[in-house]
Write a protein that holds these residues in place. Structure first.
Motif, PDB file in Angstrom:
ATOM      1  N   SER A   1     -28.329  14.843  12.175  1.00 33.76           N
ATOM      2  CA  SER A   1     -27.061  15.489  12.502  1.00 33.76           C
ATOM      3  C   SER A   1     -26.349  16.023  11.256  1.00 33.76           C
ATOM      4  CB  SER A   1     -26.144  14.522  13.252  1.00 33.76           C
ATOM      5  OG  SER A   1     -25.823  13.408  12.443  1.00 33.76           O
TER       6      SER A   1
ATOM      7  N   TRP B   1     -29.816  13.792  16.534  1.00 30.03           N
ATOM      8  CA  TRP B   1     -29.450  14.583  17.694  1.00 30.03           C
ATOM      9  C   TRP B   1     -30.668  15.189  18.364  1.00 30.03           C
ATOM     10  CZ3 TRP B   1     -24.949  18.005  15.462  1.00 30.03           C
ATOM     11  CH2 TRP B   1     -23.793  17.242  15.330  1.00 30.03           C
TER      12      TRP B   1
ATOM     13  N   GLN C   1     -28.136  18.556  21.949  1.00 27.89           N
ATOM     14  CA  GLN C   1     -26.943  18.240  21.155  1.00 27.89           C
ATOM     15  C   GLN C   1     -26.779  19.231  20.005  1.00 27.89           C
ATOM     16  OE1 GLN C   1     -28.296  14.121  20.674  1.00 27.89           O
ATOM     17  NE2 GLN C   1     -26.224  13.475  21.273  1.00 27.89           N
ATOM     18  N   CYS C   2     -27.868  19.582  19.351  1.00 27.00           N
ATOM     19  CA  CYS C   2     -27.814  20.554  18.255  1.00 27.00           C
ATOM     20  C   CYS C   2     -27.326  21.909  18.763  1.00 27.00           C
ATOM     21  CB  CYS C   2     -29.189  20.712  17.610  1.00 27.00           C
ATOM     22  SG  CYS C   2     -29.793  19.244  16.763  1.00 27.00           S
TER      23      CYS C   2
END
Length: 75
Positions: free
Chosen positions: A55, A15, A19-20
């Motif tokens: 992820s 990620w 996204q994180c």
């Protein structure tokens, strides 16, 4: 289209900071600050200028954050 980056060796989805941050409910800058200070997972690699995180590690970190926050709320 929703492209995904998968590590070829491990099969783990990687990620971006954005996204994180979205997953953890933080701002991008907050997440990267946490990571830089060791309060969130460290990035695992860079690819074409993108800093990437595992992820699975981010999911576990978030699970622990939520568990800690829930136990604090119960005290």
């Amino acid at each position: 289209m929703k492209p995904v980056i998968i590590d070829r060796d491990s099969g783990v989805e990687l990620w971006t900071a954005t996204q994180c941050a979205e997953f953890s409910g933080t701002a991008r800058g907050t997440f990267t600050s946490y990571a830089g200070r060791g309060r969130a997972p460290r990035p695992v690699t860079k690819y074409n200028g993108l800093t990437l995180w595992n992820s699975d590690e981010v999911r576990e970190w978030q699970r622990q954050r939520l568990a800690k926050n829930n136990s604090s709320a119960e005290d």
